[in-house]
Write a protein that holds these residues in place. Sequence first.
Motif, PDB file in Angstrom:
ATOM      1  N   TYR A   1       0.823  -1.212   0.000  1.00 11.56           N
ATOM      2  CA  TYR A   1       0.000   0.000   0.000  1.00 11.56           C
ATOM      3  C   TYR A   1       0.858   1.264   0.000  1.00 11.56           C
ATOM      4  N   THR A   2       0.495   2.179  -0.871  1.00 11.23           N
ATOM      5  CA  THR A   2       1.060   3.522  -0.796  1.00 11.23           C
ATOM      6  C   THR A   2       0.139   4.444  -0.009  1.00 11.23           C
ATOM      7  N   LEU A   3      -1.132   4.049   0.133  1.00  8.42           N
ATOM      8  CA  LEU A   3      -2.092   4.811   0.929  1.00  8.42           C
ATOM      9  C   LEU A   3      -3.198   3.897   1.429  1.00  8.42           C
ATOM     10  N   CYS A   4      -3.539   4.029   2.712  1.00  5.80           N
ATOM     11  CA  CYS A   4      -4.733   3.404   3.272  1.00  5.80           C
ATOM     12  C   CYS A   4      -5.548   4.510   3.920  1.00  5.80           C
ATOM     13  N   THR A   5      -6.777   4.695   3.498  1.00  7.26           N
ATOM     14  CA  THR A   5      -7.602   5.786   4.003  1.00  7.26           C
ATOM     15  C   THR A   5      -8.385   5.325   5.231  1.00  7.26           C
ATOM     16  N   VAL A   6      -8.353   6.128   6.305  1.00  9.60           N
ATOM     17  CA  VAL A   6      -9.103   5.817   7.519  1.00  9.60           C
ATOM     18  C   VAL A   6      -9.891   7.040   7.960  1.00  9.60           C
ATOM     19  N   SER A   7     -10.811   6.835   8.887  1.00  6.05           N
ATOM     20  CA  SER A   7     -11.806   7.855   9.214  1.00  6.05           C
ATOM     21  C   SER A   7     -11.325   8.898  10.220  1.00  6.05           C
ATOM     22  N   SER A   8     -10.216   8.654  10.902  1.00  6.42           N
ATOM     23  CA  SER A   8      -9.682   9.648  11.848  1.00  6.42           C
ATOM     24  C   SER A   8      -8.263   9.265  12.243  1.00  6.42           C
ATOM     25  N   LYS A   9      -7.545  10.203  12.833  1.00  8.98           N
ATOM     26  CA  LYS A   9      -6.186   9.934  13.303  1.00  8.98           C
ATOM     27  C   LYS A   9      -6.185   8.863  14.397  1.00  8.98           C
ATOM     28  N   GLU A  10      -7.257   8.825  15.178  1.00  7.41           N
ATOM     29  CA  GLU A  10      -7.351   7.857  16.270  1.00  7.41           C
ATOM     30  C   GLU A  10      -7.241   6.418  15.779  1.00  7.41           C
ATOM     31  N   CYS A  11      -7.631   6.168  14.543  1.00  5.25           N
ATOM     32  CA  CYS A  11      -7.688   4.800  14.015  1.00  5.25           C
ATOM     33  C   CYS A  11      -6.368   4.315  13.438  1.00  5.25           C
ATOM     34  N   ILE A  12      -5.436   5.214  13.216  1.00  2.00           N
ATOM     35  CA  ILE A  12      -4.228   4.859  12.477  1.00  2.00           C
ATOM     36  C   ILE A  12      -3.457   3.731  13.152  1.00  2.00           C
ATOM     37  N   TRP A  13      -3.280   3.800  14.471  1.00  2.00           N
ATOM     38  CA  TRP A  13      -2.486   2.789  15.167  1.00  2.00           C
ATOM     39  C   TRP A  13      -3.079   1.389  15.017  1.00  2.00           C
ATOM     40  N   ALA A  14      -4.424   1.290  15.042  1.00  2.00           N
ATOM     41  CA  ALA A  14      -5.083  -0.016  14.946  1.00  2.00           C
ATOM     42  C   ALA A  14      -4.870  -0.637  13.569  1.00  2.00           C
ATOM     43  N   PHE A  15      -4.954   0.185  12.518  1.00  2.00           N
ATOM     44  CA  PHE A  15      -4.724  -0.327  11.173  1.00  2.00           C
ATOM     45  C   PHE A  15      -3.270  -0.761  10.993  1.00  2.00           C
ATOM     46  N   LYS A  16      -2.347   0.004  11.539  1.00  2.00           N
ATOM     47  CA  LYS A  16      -0.940  -0.387  11.455  1.00  2.00           C
ATOM     48  C   LYS A  16      -0.711  -1.728  12.142  1.00  2.00           C
ATOM     49  N   GLU A  17      -1.339  -1.910  13.291  1.00  4.10           N
ATOM     50  CA  GLU A  17      -1.193  -3.178  14.018  1.00  4.10           C
ATOM     51  C   GLU A  17      -1.777  -4.329  13.202  1.00  4.10           C
ATOM     52  N   ALA A  18      -2.982  -4.128  12.649  1.00  9.77           N
ATOM     53  CA  ALA A  18      -3.636  -5.186  11.872  1.00  9.77           C
ATOM     54  C   ALA A  18      -2.857  -5.533  10.613  1.00  9.77           C
ATOM     55  N   PHE A  19      -2.258  -4.528   9.981  1.00  9.09           N
ATOM     56  CA  PHE A  19      -1.479  -4.751   8.761  1.00  9.09           C
ATOM     57  C   PHE A  19      -0.084  -5.305   9.050  1.00  9.09           C
ATOM     58  N   GLY A  20       0.360  -5.216  10.297  1.00  8.63           N
ATOM     59  CA  GLY A  20       1.711  -5.625  10.614  1.00  8.63           C
ATOM     60  C   GLY A  20       2.747  -4.594  10.221  1.00  8.63           C
ATOM     61  N   PHE A  21       2.354  -3.313  10.211  1.00  8.67           N
ATOM     62  CA  PHE A  21       3.258  -2.234   9.811  1.00  8.67           C
ATOM     63  C   PHE A  21       4.141  -1.790  10.972  1.00  8.67           C
ATOM     64  N   ASP A  22       5.319  -1.286  10.633  1.00 10.82           N
ATOM     65  CA  ASP A  22       6.157  -0.620  11.612  1.00 10.82           C
ATOM     66  C   ASP A  22       5.555   0.739  11.952  1.00 10.82           C
ATOM     67  N   LEU A  23       5.924   1.287  13.077  1.00  9.40           N
ATOM     68  CA  LEU A  23       5.382   2.562  13.513  1.00  9.40           C
ATOM     69  C   LEU A  23       5.730   3.697  12.558  1.00  9.40           C
ATOM     70  N   ASP A  24       6.866   3.580  11.856  1.00  8.80           N
ATOM     71  CA  ASP A  24       7.286   4.656  10.962  1.00  8.80           C
ATOM     72  C   ASP A  24       6.693   4.534   9.562  1.00  8.80           C
ATOM     73  N   ASN A  25       5.830   3.539   9.346  1.00  2.00           N
ATOM     74  CA  ASN A  25       5.132   3.419   8.059  1.00  2.00           C
ATOM     75  C   ASN A  25       4.034   4.473   7.999  1.00  2.00           C
ATOM     76  N   ASN A  26       4.090   5.352   7.003  1.00  2.00           N
ATOM     77  CA  ASN A  26       3.161   6.487   6.930  1.00  2.00           C
ATOM     78  C   ASN A  26       2.071   6.325   5.874  1.00  2.00           C
ATOM     79  N   SER A  27       1.834   5.106   5.407  1.00  2.00           N
ATOM     80  CA  SER A  27       0.836   4.922   4.344  1.00  2.00           C
ATOM     81  C   SER A  27      -0.598   5.010   4.867  1.00  2.00           C
ATOM     82  N   VAL A  28      -0.817   4.774   6.163  1.00  3.46           N
ATOM     83  CA  VAL A  28      -2.162   4.889   6.735  1.00  3.46           C
ATOM     84  C   VAL A  28      -2.402   6.362   7.088  1.00  3.46           C
ATOM     85  N   GLN A  29      -3.406   6.963   6.427  1.00  2.00           N
ATOM     86  CA  GLN A  29      -3.642   8.393   6.578  1.00  2.00           C
ATOM     87  C   GLN A  29      -5.120   8.683   6.847  1.00  2.00           C
ATOM     88  N   ALA A  30      -5.361   9.640   7.734  1.00  2.00           N
ATOM     89  CA  ALA A  30      -6.739  10.036   8.086  1.00  2.00           C
ATOM     90  C   ALA A  30      -7.221  11.100   7.104  1.00  2.00           C
TER      91      ALA A  30
END
Length: 392
Positions: free
Chosen positions: A155-184
């Motif tokens: 993914y180059t971008l994953c769209t989410v509904s708020s900043k609050e959700c970003i951490w949960a999507f990163k965890e579910a995707f198995g992303f590192d904390l510095d992965n910035n593709s999940v964006q509110a």
Amino acid sequence: MSGLKQAVRNTAKIIMFKGVYPLCYKVSSLRPLRKNKVIFAEIRSGTLTDSFRYIYEEIKTRGLDPQVYYVHNNKGGMGYLLRYLKLTWLMGNVGCVLLNDTCNLFGAFKFRKDTKVIQTWHSCGAFKKWGESITDLSFGESLEELRKFPAHTSYTLCTVSSKECIWAFKEAFGFDLDNNSVQAIGVSRTDFFFKEENRVKAFENLYKNCPNAQYKKVLLYAPTYRGDADKAYIPEKLDIKALKENFGSEWVLLVKRHGFVKKEWDIPEDCQDFAFDITEHMPIEDLLFTVDMCITDYSSLIFEYSLFERPMIFYAFDLDQFYDYRGFYYPYDYSFLPGPIVKTNEELINAIKQGKADPTVISDFRERFMGACDGRSTERIADYIMSQNSEY
């Protein structure tokens, strides 16, 4: 399935994912890039769903060439391996690919640098756990299996509904904390709720399909499914007769089944002037416009419904079992949920009678989990697709 058949399936999957698909994509990507071509990979449905519809129409008006490919991951058998092969070839020379669910084909090879890969996901907020968040629960796959056939690495971008959700999507995707593709930047399909003409049509649809609702308040029961997706069933614990006895003069009850549930709700014959299974007649988007109070359990529709800032009740009679089976990103209590939690029909009836919600609680919940949904999400996603930069 016999041991031999399972072994054949596993071998075929490894050959395709580790050899055939990467080679197919490498050859396909040798073709000149078509920057204006956009592929929508519809993972489960046979029609263009939710956010895809709005993004498709928006980029079409901007002069791009959108095309839809139906993956049909919900069909059984080995046919999906051949459908994946065709999709792999199609994606080799396109400017952008969008998907709306988990599909491990997207981790089978590395996309060319000038192709954007957008995950729009199919729900808002962060409620029930999924992906790598549930590898220790009975609902999820093993971490070894998820890592063997990764789904989210491109993914180059994953769209989410708020900043609050970003951490949960990163965890579910198995992303590192510095992965910035999940964006509110919002969820495209929520733009629907900000248009007055859609509200008017929703009420027209309601009165057409449920005339009794025209002069009464509307109570919606929309639980999530139980069981596995291919054998999903609805939790028929709701005492419809008791609800009619208490609220039949002022309310109508609409039942909306989860999309995986095929069996209609069994409504008692003497309650059919009060309760209606509206599933096949009205989409959830229309329903959320029209209902005065929503009863649910663990469904992510609470995030969209919070846009209207109306009362919600959480009928969680099987909370302990569901928590062990699936789990949640946040504690299932009043620090998270914007309404009362009930576990019996008697408690539910009392909660409906009280009927009021703290507007501040719901407003805070809306801002926390839906803050990026302002009616312009589709516009921002289209801007990204049109941009020269693969980073948002």
